[in-house]
Write a protein that holds these residues in place. Structure first.
Motif, PDB file in Angstrom:
ATOM      1  N   GLY B  12      94.889 -10.060 -14.637  1.00 58.81           N
ATOM      2  CA  GLY B  12      96.145  -9.370 -14.405  1.00 58.81           C
ATOM      3  C   GLY B  12      96.884  -9.872 -13.177  1.00 58.81           C
ATOM      4  N   LEU B  13      96.322 -10.880 -12.507  1.00 55.06           N
ATOM      5  CA  LEU B  13      97.043 -11.493 -11.399  1.00 55.06           C
ATOM      6  C   LEU B  13      98.024 -12.510 -11.965  1.00 55.06           C
ATOM      7  CD1 LEU B  13      94.031 -12.248  -9.045  1.00 55.06           C
ATOM      8  CD2 LEU B  13      95.694 -10.446  -8.761  1.00 55.06           C
ATOM      9  N   THR B  14      99.099 -12.770 -11.257  1.00 50.22           N
ATOM     10  CA  THR B  14      99.966 -13.860 -11.686  1.00 50.22           C
ATOM     11  C   THR B  14      99.341 -15.170 -11.216  1.00 50.22           C
ATOM     12  OG1 THR B  14     101.247 -13.885  -9.672  1.00 50.22           O
ATOM     13  CG2 THR B  14     101.997 -12.396 -11.408  1.00 50.22           C
ATOM     14  N   LYS B  16     100.434 -17.468  -9.265  1.00 53.44           N
ATOM     15  CA  LYS B  16     100.537 -17.706  -7.828  1.00 53.44           C
ATOM     16  C   LYS B  16      99.511 -16.879  -7.059  1.00 53.44           C
ATOM     17  CE  LYS B  16     104.756 -19.094  -5.718  1.00 53.44           C
ATOM     18  NZ  LYS B  16     106.101 -18.696  -5.286  1.00 53.44           N
ATOM     19  N   GLU B  17      99.360 -15.618  -7.501  1.00 51.76           N
ATOM     20  CA  GLU B  17      98.402 -14.747  -6.812  1.00 51.76           C
ATOM     21  C   GLU B  17      96.993 -15.282  -6.964  1.00 51.76           C
ATOM     22  OE1 GLU B  17     100.753 -10.485  -7.294  1.00 51.76           O
ATOM     23  OE2 GLU B  17      99.291 -11.128  -8.797  1.00 51.76           O
ATOM     24  N   GLU B  20      96.404 -18.082  -4.719  1.00 50.19           N
ATOM     25  CA  GLU B  20      96.203 -17.691  -3.327  1.00 50.19           C
ATOM     26  C   GLU B  20      94.767 -17.205  -3.087  1.00 50.19           C
ATOM     27  OE1 GLU B  20      99.347 -15.463  -1.453  1.00 50.19           O
ATOM     28  OE2 GLU B  20      97.861 -14.461  -0.202  1.00 50.19           O
ATOM     29  N   VAL B  21      94.277 -16.347  -3.988  1.00 49.51           N
ATOM     30  CA  VAL B  21      92.893 -15.876  -3.853  1.00 49.51           C
ATOM     31  C   VAL B  21      91.960 -17.075  -3.821  1.00 49.51           C
ATOM     32  CG1 VAL B  21      91.039 -14.615  -4.967  1.00 49.51           C
ATOM     33  CG2 VAL B  21      93.333 -13.660  -4.930  1.00 49.51           C
ATOM     34  N   TYR B  24      91.791 -18.968  -0.474  1.00 48.88           N
ATOM     35  CA  TYR B  24      90.921 -18.383   0.558  1.00 48.88           C
ATOM     36  C   TYR B  24      89.481 -18.796   0.320  1.00 48.88           C
ATOM     37  CZ  TYR B  24      94.968 -15.522   1.565  1.00 48.88           C
ATOM     38  OH  TYR B  24      96.223 -15.116   1.883  1.00 48.88           O
ATOM     39  N   ASP B  27      89.108 -22.373   1.454  1.00 44.03           N
ATOM     40  CA  ASP B  27      89.099 -22.428   2.925  1.00 44.03           C
ATOM     41  C   ASP B  27      87.738 -22.027   3.471  1.00 44.03           C
ATOM     42  OD1 ASP B  27      91.602 -23.289   3.185  1.00 44.03           O
ATOM     43  OD2 ASP B  27      92.491 -21.400   3.861  1.00 44.03           O
ATOM     44  N   GLY B  28      87.238 -20.893   2.957  1.00 39.31           N
ATOM     45  CA  GLY B  28      85.960 -20.397   3.429  1.00 39.31           C
ATOM     46  C   GLY B  28      84.855 -21.400   3.198  1.00 39.31           C
ATOM     47  N   VAL B  31      85.135 -24.277   5.742  1.00 36.57           N
ATOM     48  CA  VAL B  31      84.718 -23.903   7.090  1.00 36.57           C
ATOM     49  C   VAL B  31      83.196 -23.773   7.152  1.00 36.57           C
ATOM     50  CG1 VAL B  31      84.803 -22.098   8.846  1.00 36.57           C
ATOM     51  CG2 VAL B  31      86.878 -22.785   7.675  1.00 36.57           C
ATOM     52  N   PHE B  32      82.623 -23.051   6.171  1.00 33.74           N
ATOM     53  CA  PHE B  32      81.170 -22.880   6.181  1.00 33.74           C
ATOM     54  C   PHE B  32      80.468 -24.231   6.079  1.00 33.74           C
ATOM     55  CE2 PHE B  32      81.875 -18.390   4.659  1.00 33.74           C
ATOM     56  CZ  PHE B  32      81.429 -17.835   5.832  1.00 33.74           C
ATOM     57  N   ILE B  35      80.616 -25.921   9.498  1.00 35.19           N
ATOM     58  CA  ILE B  35      79.720 -25.212  10.428  1.00 35.19           C
ATOM     59  C   ILE B  35      78.262 -25.584  10.145  1.00 35.19           C
ATOM     60  CG2 ILE B  35      78.828 -22.929  11.028  1.00 35.19           C
ATOM     61  CD1 ILE B  35      81.525 -23.468  12.216  1.00 35.19           C
TER      62      ILE B  35
END
Lengths: 474, 51
Positions: B12-14, B16-17, B20-21, B24, B27-28, B31-32, B35
């Motif tokens: 039910g997300l578009t 673009k949404e 975006e999820v 993230y 990205d995570g 980074v992990f 590290i």
């Protein structure tokens, strides 16, 4: 035939939204339990502060035999990032997001920085101290990795605290803000006290392995608590996604905020008062030990008394402000209590009286509690709806910088006076100028605030502008 | 499920949404990963586990 695929997908779709970290709708009244959960991020901030400033400070110097000046420089590194809090706050105000989120992505990133810093910190410290084969390793590896670890944790704390406070301000109506501020401060204190005891107990029998366990455990606790704190707090908004906030530059946005009457004055008060109250934080214990010949257990209790005073201050400030008191009045009452309190500490050095010192310490903590609560509430009330992040970022930048500089200045002044005076002089001479300076700073804060008090405008004006803004948004 | 061509079925997300999820998550992971790499290097410096 039974369509497994369709069945599975339908089940998944039904579960889906429950496993997304943002709320689907903004529910208007935010219950206390949710605010309590949100304030958990302050526990991790307190934990990080205690670990760096308290526990590692000692472990690095005593167990790892790192030179004290190097330790001081490492611990001061995160302070470099403090001014960027304003920028982070501004960025979260104007964040472009298809989900209409503003705060959540930053808290996520801040938490990751904090976690990453803790994850590499124990190994960086062991390499820095030349543990095992690291004796032969080039010196720059240990130095740069330890610096990186402290910078990461510091940056993460700055981001999480700034954006977390902005999110809290977003969530609650103006009349509930004092409650939230009180909650945030109390949770910070709780996090610091609990983790100080926990680290002390866990590191009693120090081994390098135990150090790794404790710091990395701290990393895991950070990510878990922040995760619980942020879960479904910020609502996604298709409206905000459809009409994203205007992309104003930082300078322009800051110009708009600082042009509002009272903003710069408020920041000046925060700087002066925080510096005034902050200087005593680390000097109280050596003062009790050197001047009044108190034992370690007694001086530790002195810090507990100070914290207890602050706790009472937060509680009373929440109560008064919730009943409609002006935030700046409360802050100034705190500063006014601080003046005789530090006077009492000076008196205790002359009279060598422990009860006087304990009473004055309690009063100083109480004043500091009122002052911190009042100024943060004033910042929240004065922040325009679309600049909450920037306003709280500016508060954090000024507050952290002032606290850091004042703690460093207190130590430097004491050492210089001790050096300049020949031996045999009373050690009290080194402390009295510092407490006198604190009184001076608090009086200055009061002088700066006077015009604001007389006008009594800040709070009332903000209700008006806020109503205007609300009307415009509708 | 839905007639909106922009909606990613079944969340039910578009589009673009959803992107975006996903960003993230990426990205995570990055980074992990970095590290973990640094942490392993540091451990190898003090107690060389590769012999």
């Amino acid at each position: 035939m039974f369509d497994y695929r369709r069945f599975a997908v339908q089940k998944l779709a039904g579960l889906g939204p429950r496993f997304l970290p943002f709320a689907d709708v903004a529910s208007d009244p935010v219950p206390l339990s949710r605010l309590l959960r949100l304030s958990l991020f302050q526990v991790t901030v307190g934990m990080a502060l205690v670990l760096m400033v308290g526990t590692l400070n000692r472990v690095m110097i005593v167990e790892l035999q790192v030179p004290a000046t190097l330790v001081a420089v490492m611990l001061a590194l995160p302070l470099v990032f403090a001014p960027f809090r304003a920028l982070i706050g501004h960025k979260s105000d104007t964040f472009q997001s298809a989900l209409g989120l503003r705060r959540l992505p930053y808290i996520f990133k801040g938490t990751m920085l904090q976690f990453g810093g803790f994850a590499i910190m124990p190994f960086a410290l062991l390499v820095l101290s030349g543990y095992g084969e690291a004796v032969d390793a080039p010196r720059w590896i240990g130095l740069s990795s330890a610096a990186l670890a402290f910078l990461l944790v510091g940056a993460g704390v700055h981001v999480v605290q700034t954006v977390g406070l902005a999110l809290a301000t977003d969530l609650v109506p103006v009349e509930d803000q004092p409650k939230v501020v009180g909650l945030m401060y109390v949770m910070l204190l709780v996090g610091m006290i609990v983790s100080a005891f926990a680290f002390g107990a866990l590191l009693e029998n120090y081994t390098p392995g135990r150090l790794i366990q404790v710091i990395q455990g701290c990393a895991v606790v950070t990510i878990v608590l922040n995760g619980i704190a942020m879960w479904k707090q910020e609502a996604r908004s298709r409206d905000r996604a459809a009409a994203p906030p205007a992309q104003t530059g930082f300078a322009e946005s800051w110009g708009r905020l600082s042009a509002r009457p009272g903003t710069l004055r408020l920041l000046a008060i925060i700087a002066l008062g925080t510096a005034g109250f902050g200087m005593a934080d680390v000097l109280l214990e050596p003062f009790g030990g050197q001047v009044l010949q108190m034992t370690v257990a007694q001086t530790t209790r002195l810090t507990v008394v100070l914290a207890f005073g602050s706790l009472v201050g937060f509680g009373l400030a929440s109560r008064w402000l919730g009943r409609g008191a002006q935030a700046l009045d409360v802050a100034m009452l705190g500063a006014l209590i601080g003046v005789p309190a530090f006077g009492g500490i000076i008196l205790s050095a002359m009279a060598l009286s422990m009860p006087v010192l304990v009473g004055a310490t309690l009063a100083a903590g109480f004043g500091a509690g009122l002052f911190s609560h009042g100024t943060l509430t004033a910042t929240m009330r004065a922040a325009p709806r679309d600049q909450i992040g920037l306003a709280l970022g500016a508060w954090g930048a000024v507050q952290t910088t002032a606290a850091g500089i004042s703690i460093a200045a207190g130590g430097v002044i004491r050492d210089l006076v001790l050096l300049a005076r020949p031996a045999g002089q009373s050690p009290a001479d080194a402390y009295i100028p510092i407490f006198a300076l604190e009184i001076l700073l608090l009086v200055l804060a009061f002088v700066v605030v006077l015009p604001l008090l007389r006008r009594g405008t800040t709070d009332r004006m903000d209700h008006k502008t806020r109503a205007d803004l609300a009307a415009r948004e509708v | 499920m839905s007639n909106d061509p922009d909606k990613v079925w079944p969340t039910g997300l578009t589009l673009k949404e959803a992107e975006e999820v996903h960003s993230y998550l990426i990205d995570g992971t990055r980074v992990f990963g970095v590290i973990a790499l640094i942490a392993h290097l540091l451990v190898a410096v003090s107690t060389p586990w590769l012999g």
